[in-house]
Scaffold this motif. Structure first.
Motif, mmCIF file in Angstrom:
data_model
loop_
_atom_site.group_PDB
_atom_site.id
_atom_site.type_symbol
_atom_site.label_atom_id
_atom_site.label_comp_id
_atom_site.label_asym_id
_atom_site.label_seq_id
_atom_site.Cartn_x
_atom_site.Cartn_y
_atom_site.Cartn_z
ATOM 1 N N LEU A 54 42.896 45.904 52.820
ATOM 2 C CA LEU A 54 41.781 45.365 52.072
ATOM 3 C C LEU A 54 41.172 44.153 52.749
ATOM 4 O O LEU A 54 40.101 43.707 52.368
ATOM 5 C CB LEU A 54 42.225 44.974 50.655
ATOM 6 C CG LEU A 54 42.561 46.155 49.749
ATOM 7 C CD1 LEU A 54 43.063 45.632 48.408
ATOM 8 C CD2 LEU A 54 41.354 47.041 49.536
ATOM 9 N N THR A 55 41.823 43.617 53.765
ATOM 10 C CA THR A 55 41.325 42.395 54.391
ATOM 11 C C THR A 55 41.257 42.513 55.899
ATOM 12 O O THR A 55 41.237 41.524 56.601
ATOM 13 C CB THR A 55 42.241 41.208 54.037
ATOM 14 O OG1 THR A 55 43.591 41.539 54.356
ATOM 15 C CG2 THR A 55 42.154 40.885 52.576
ATOM 16 N N VAL A 56 41.212 43.740 56.429
ATOM 17 C CA VAL A 56 41.153 43.902 57.873
ATOM 18 C C VAL A 56 39.715 43.829 58.347
ATOM 19 O O VAL A 56 38.769 43.758 57.573
ATOM 20 C CB VAL A 56 41.772 45.251 58.298
ATOM 21 C CG1 VAL A 56 43.259 45.233 58.097
ATOM 22 C CG2 VAL A 56 41.128 46.390 57.558
ATOM 23 N N GLU A 71 40.629 54.621 41.372
ATOM 24 C CA GLU A 71 39.312 54.198 40.895
ATOM 25 C C GLU A 71 39.214 52.680 40.796
ATOM 26 O O GLU A 71 38.194 52.079 41.149
ATOM 27 C CB GLU A 71 39.014 54.844 39.542
ATOM 28 C CG GLU A 71 38.681 56.327 39.634
ATOM 29 C CD GLU A 71 37.552 56.616 40.616
ATOM 30 O OE1 GLU A 71 36.520 55.911 40.554
ATOM 31 O OE2 GLU A 71 37.713 57.518 41.458
ATOM 32 N N ALA A 72 40.288 52.040 40.314
ATOM 33 C CA ALA A 72 40.284 50.575 40.214
ATOM 34 C C ALA A 72 40.258 49.938 41.601
ATOM 35 O O ALA A 72 39.603 48.908 41.817
ATOM 36 C CB ALA A 72 41.511 50.103 39.435
ATOM 37 N N LEU A 73 40.966 50.562 42.543
ATOM 38 C CA LEU A 73 40.956 50.061 43.921
ATOM 39 C C LEU A 73 39.546 50.136 44.502
ATOM 40 O O LEU A 73 39.069 49.188 45.143
ATOM 41 C CB LEU A 73 41.926 50.883 44.771
ATOM 42 C CG LEU A 73 41.990 50.524 46.251
ATOM 43 C CD1 LEU A 73 42.633 49.168 46.455
ATOM 44 C CD2 LEU A 73 42.765 51.583 47.033
ATOM 45 N N ARG A 74 38.880 51.253 44.267
ATOM 46 C CA ARG A 74 37.516 51.404 44.786
ATOM 47 C C ARG A 74 36.566 50.406 44.141
ATOM 48 O O ARG A 74 35.675 49.868 44.810
ATOM 49 C CB ARG A 74 37.038 52.834 44.556
ATOM 50 C CG ARG A 74 37.757 53.864 45.430
ATOM 51 C CD ARG A 74 37.316 55.278 45.114
ATOM 52 N NE ARG A 74 37.933 56.235 46.025
ATOM 53 C CZ ARG A 74 37.742 57.553 45.962
ATOM 54 N NH1 ARG A 74 36.959 58.064 45.016
ATOM 55 N NH2 ARG A 74 38.339 58.356 46.832
ATOM 56 N N GLN A 75 36.757 50.155 42.861
ATOM 57 C CA GLN A 75 35.909 49.173 42.190
ATOM 58 C C GLN A 75 36.116 47.787 42.765
ATOM 59 O O GLN A 75 35.158 47.019 42.928
ATOM 60 C CB GLN A 75 36.207 49.165 40.687
ATOM 61 C CG GLN A 75 35.259 48.271 39.887
ATOM 62 C CD GLN A 75 33.804 48.666 40.060
ATOM 63 O OE1 GLN A 75 33.438 49.827 39.885
ATOM 64 N NE2 GLN A 75 32.959 47.702 40.424
ATOM 65 N N LYS A 76 37.374 47.462 43.108
ATOM 66 C CA LYS A 76 37.654 46.170 43.739
ATOM 67 C C LYS A 76 36.938 46.070 45.074
ATOM 68 O O LYS A 76 36.375 45.024 45.420
ATOM 69 C CB LYS A 76 39.161 45.991 43.939
ATOM 70 C CG LYS A 76 39.531 44.628 44.512
ATOM 71 C CD LYS A 76 41.022 44.509 44.712
ATOM 72 C CE LYS A 76 41.418 43.086 45.121
ATOM 73 N NZ LYS A 76 40.659 42.553 46.257
ATOM 74 N N VAL A 114 34.165 47.601 45.922
ATOM 75 C CA VAL A 114 32.738 47.422 45.630
ATOM 76 C C VAL A 114 32.451 45.972 45.247
ATOM 77 O O VAL A 114 31.472 45.378 45.696
ATOM 78 C CB VAL A 114 32.298 48.389 44.511
ATOM 79 C CG1 VAL A 114 30.887 48.058 44.041
ATOM 80 C CG2 VAL A 114 32.365 49.830 45.005
ATOM 81 N N ASN A 115 33.326 45.387 44.427
ATOM 82 C CA ASN A 115 33.149 43.988 44.019
ATOM 83 C C ASN A 115 33.221 43.040 45.213
ATOM 84 O O ASN A 115 32.630 41.954 45.185
ATOM 85 C CB ASN A 115 34.205 43.585 42.989
ATOM 86 C CG ASN A 115 34.049 44.325 41.673
ATOM 87 O OD1 ASN A 115 32.990 44.872 41.382
ATOM 88 N ND2 ASN A 115 35.112 44.356 40.875
ATOM 89 N N ASP A 116 33.970 43.450 46.249
ATOM 90 C CA ASP A 116 34.102 42.619 47.451
ATOM 91 C C ASP A 116 32.982 42.857 48.454
ATOM 92 O O ASP A 116 33.002 42.301 49.557
ATOM 93 C CB ASP A 116 35.448 42.886 48.128
ATOM 94 C CG ASP A 116 36.613 42.292 47.364
ATOM 95 O OD1 ASP A 116 36.371 41.411 46.520
ATOM 96 O OD2 ASP A 116 37.767 42.707 47.596
#
Length: 436
Positions: free
Chosen positions: A14-16, A116-121, A123-125
């Motif tokens: 998520l941070t690469v 789905e929650a991971l994908r939303q995170k 998108v929020n980022d």
């Protein structure tokens, strides 16, 4: 790639760095900041990664470099990744949608989320779902490339293993065998400086040293005074003492992490050293922890998609956790694995016996009887229950293999750095200025 490095790579997806596919083109403020073998890196993709890395460092309580230094570090990493991805394409390394789905599910599980929650995170980022999955694909490709190019180049001889065993068996407080991370401020002494100039520079160094000891921010002093590398607060990185100047080791031998040395003089000038970390040589590992677990495996197919298998096992988990169902009985009834007849019992397993995603999920189970969320692997979707753990003594051959694995891991970073430098050197890189 060894299990530690692979797990770290997956956990950090998520941070690469942001690949070319994540560039937000067509916006007025965008322009090309670098070209790698005719492939552009845009200002917006660099700026997005700068913002994300800065936030990550701040959340971790680590020093955040100045804006210009951070941009330079991020751009350097983007260039390296781009050159390596191009090499992977040349070698025919590809990653299919199934592998990306599996990695996405594993990251979601590690973060206590569903997909789905991971994908939303994401998108929020600031990511689209497509760009997030492209990023995931690129990281998987890089992992495969590193396995092929870097790990295969590391050779550990029997002599290396014998020497490491001898070192680890010794009660060793020798600072030259310890791993030390120092941050330094270097005041350069000109080669033809006379005694008066040297004395003046020493006095200046002593004043800087006193400011550091009085609690001033060492990183700020590095940026103000140091003529050495100022990245990461002047940190050299963990190195064995015998790979550092002897004067550095001697000056910091009695320090605790966070303390600052006296002024050290070398041929380069005057150094002020801050001890960041000290690690004693690893003791010889003669035991290991074995795990006994059960699992239920559902294989995905046209009749049962991965999503359906996850949902089905999530429901089974609820029944087991609430006491409405027994794990062994459910395994006998529905598991598509040869262990089904034994209620899913996998017997006693040593570290490394299972695929990484299964082993990582099993390792997160702490209490006897705990049941994991659904875990996706190359074999399908699993539900795992921890039965027991025990510590057993290693055989002489197992001790040697354990030491060999430690040596491979310790040499990986050095091998990777040299390889990445070579890939970068063979790439055509053009840096561009911002348009007026």
């Amino acid at each position: 790639m060894n299990l530690c490095v692979r797990a770290l790579a997956l956990a950090c997806m998520l941070t690469v760095s942001v690949p070319a596919s994540m560039a937000q083109t067509g916006q007025a403020a965008d322009y090309i900041v670098a070209v790698v073998n005719s492939e552009p890196i845009t200002f917006q993709e660099m700026n997005l990664e700068v913002r994300r890395v800065g936030q990550q460092l701040a959340q971790q309580g680590r020093p955040v470099p100045g804006a210009e230094d951070l941009r330079r570090l991020v751009l350097d990493r983007l260039i390296n990744d781009r050159a390596q991805l191009q090499l992977a394409r040349e070698q025919g390394i590809r990653m299919d949608a199934v592998a990306i789905d599996r990695a996405e599910q594993n990251i979601a599980s590690q973060n206590g989320l569903d997909v789905e929650a991971l994908r939303q995170k994401a998108v929020n980022d600031g990511f689209s779902v497509a760009s997030f999955r492209n990023n995931l694909r690129d990281q998987l490709i890089l992992n495969r490339l590193h396995e092929r190019e870097v790990e295969s180049s590391i050779r550990i001889s029997d002599v290396d293993v014998d020497r490491a065993i001898q070192e680890q068996q010794a009660t060793n407080s020798d600072p030259f065998t310890q791993e030390i991370n120092l941050a330094q401020i270097l005041l350069v002494l000109p080669e033809k400086a006379n005694g008066e100039e040297a004395a003046a520079l020493l006095l200046k160094a002593q004043k800087v040293m006193q400011r550091a000891r009085n609690g001033e921010d060492f990183n700020a002093l590095v940026q103000e005074f140091s003529a050495a590398d100022r990245k990461n607060g002047g940190q050299i990185g963990l190195r064995r003492g015998d790979r550092l100047p002897p004067a550095f080791v001697t000056a910091t031998q009695g320090l605790q992490p966070g303390q600052v040395s006296d002024v050290v003089r070398t041929g380069a000038g005057f150094h002020i050293l801050k001890l960041i970390e000290r690690k004693a040589p690893e003791r010889l590992v003669v035991t290991m922890v074995q795990t006994r677990a059960r699992h239920i495996l559902l294989r995905t197919s046209a009749q049962m998609t991965q999503t359906q298998a996850i949902a089905r096992l999530a429901d089974v988990r609820k029944q087991i956790v609430s006491g409405q169902a027994d794990f062994a009985s459910m395994a006998r009834k529905m598991s598509q694995d040869t262990s089904a007849e034994q209620g899913g019992d996998l017997g006693w397993a040593s570290p490394g016996m299972f695929v990484p995603e299964f082993e990582e999920a099993m390792g997160r189970l702490q209490e006897e009887g705990a049941v994991s969320p659904p875990v996706v692997s190359r074999f399908g979707v699993h539900l795992i229950q921890l039965n027991d753990r025990r510590r057993v003594e290693l055989s002489p051959q197992q001790v040697r293999e354990s030491v060999r694995a430690q040596l491979r891991q310790s040499r990986y970073e050095e091998a990777y750095t040299a390889w990445a430098r070579d890939v970068r050197a063979r790439a055509f890189v053009e840096l561009r200025e911002a348009p007026l």
